[in-house]
Design a protein around this motif. Structure first.
Motif: not given
Length: 179
Positions: A39-41, A43-44, A46-48, A50-51, A177
Motif C-alpha cells: 500500500n505504501t508503494s 500510494f507513492r 498514486m501521488r506521482a 495524481f496532479a 520516489a
C-alpha cells in the motif's frame, strides 16, 4: 454441472466485495488487502500520477475490473487511470481499450501473473500502458505499444533513472520516489 466461470466470478465478487476478485487464465483469484509495503508503494505511485491526472480531467480508479473481451479473463489491477467518460462493460468493469494506464504493484503471490500473464491479456485488449511496480526488486516495468499477443515495447527503470510515460501522458516519473 459446474457453473460457467463468469457466473462463478460474479457470485464470488458479490459474496466478497472487500476483496479483489479476478479471473486469470481460467482461475478465480481472490486477493486480500495489500500489506503496508504494498500500500505504501501504491500510494507513492498514486501521488506521482495524481496532479497530471487531475489536470487532464481524468480519474484514478482502484478496484475496477478490466474487460478484456467476451471470452477473456477479468483482471483487477491496483490502479486504473481512465478518461473523463470511459466505455464501461458493466458498472464494475471498464473496457481495456478505454483506459489510459493500468498499474499493478507486485506482491509475492502475484509476480508471475503481473510479469507474464497480464501483459498477454492487456495487449490484445488495447490497454495502452501497463505499469508493473516491483518493490522487492526496486524496478518499474512499462509495457507500451499494444498489438496482438504482446506489447511492442517494454521499458525497465530502476531507482537511479526516471521512466517516461508516453502519449497521452508525456510525463517523466521519478522512480526513486516510489521507494
Amino acid at each position: 454441472m459446474a457453473a460457467p466461470l463468469e457466473e462463478r466470478f460474479r457470485t464470488i465478487r458479490e459474496l466478497h466485495p472487500e476483496y479483489r476478485v479476478e479471473t486469470v487464465q481460467g482461475r478465480i483469484v481472490v486477493n486480500e488487502a495489500g500489506t503496508w509495503q504494498h500500500n505504501t508503494s501504491l500510494f507513492r505511485v498514486m501521488r506521482a500520477l495524481f496532479a497530471p491526472t487531475v489536470e487532464r480531467g481524468w480519474q484514478i480508479w482502484p478496484n475496477i475490473t478490466i474487460h478484456l473481451g467476451l471470452q477473456s479473463d477479468r483482471y483487477v489491477p491496483d490502479l486504473t487511470v481512465v478518461p473523463r467518460s470511459p466505455r464501461l462493460h458493466k458498472e464494475y468493469a471498464v473496457h481495456g481499450d478505454s483506459t489510459l494506464l493500468i498499474v499493478d504493484v507486485v506482491s509475492s503471490g502475484s509476480a508471475y501473473d503481473d510479469y507474464y500473464v497480464k501483459p498477454r491479456g492487456y495487449s490484445p485488449a488495447g490497454v495502452p500502458l501497463y505499469l508493473v511496480v516491483d518493490p522487492a526488486q526496486r524496478t518499474v516495468r512499462l509495457h507500451s505499444e499494444p498489438g496482438g499477443l504482446a506489447y511492442g515495447r517494454e521499458t525497465i527503470a530502476s531507482v537511479a533513472e526516471p521512466l517516461f510515460l508516453p502519449a497521452p501522458w508525456e510525463l517523466p516519473l521519478n522512480v526513486a520516489a516510489f521507494w
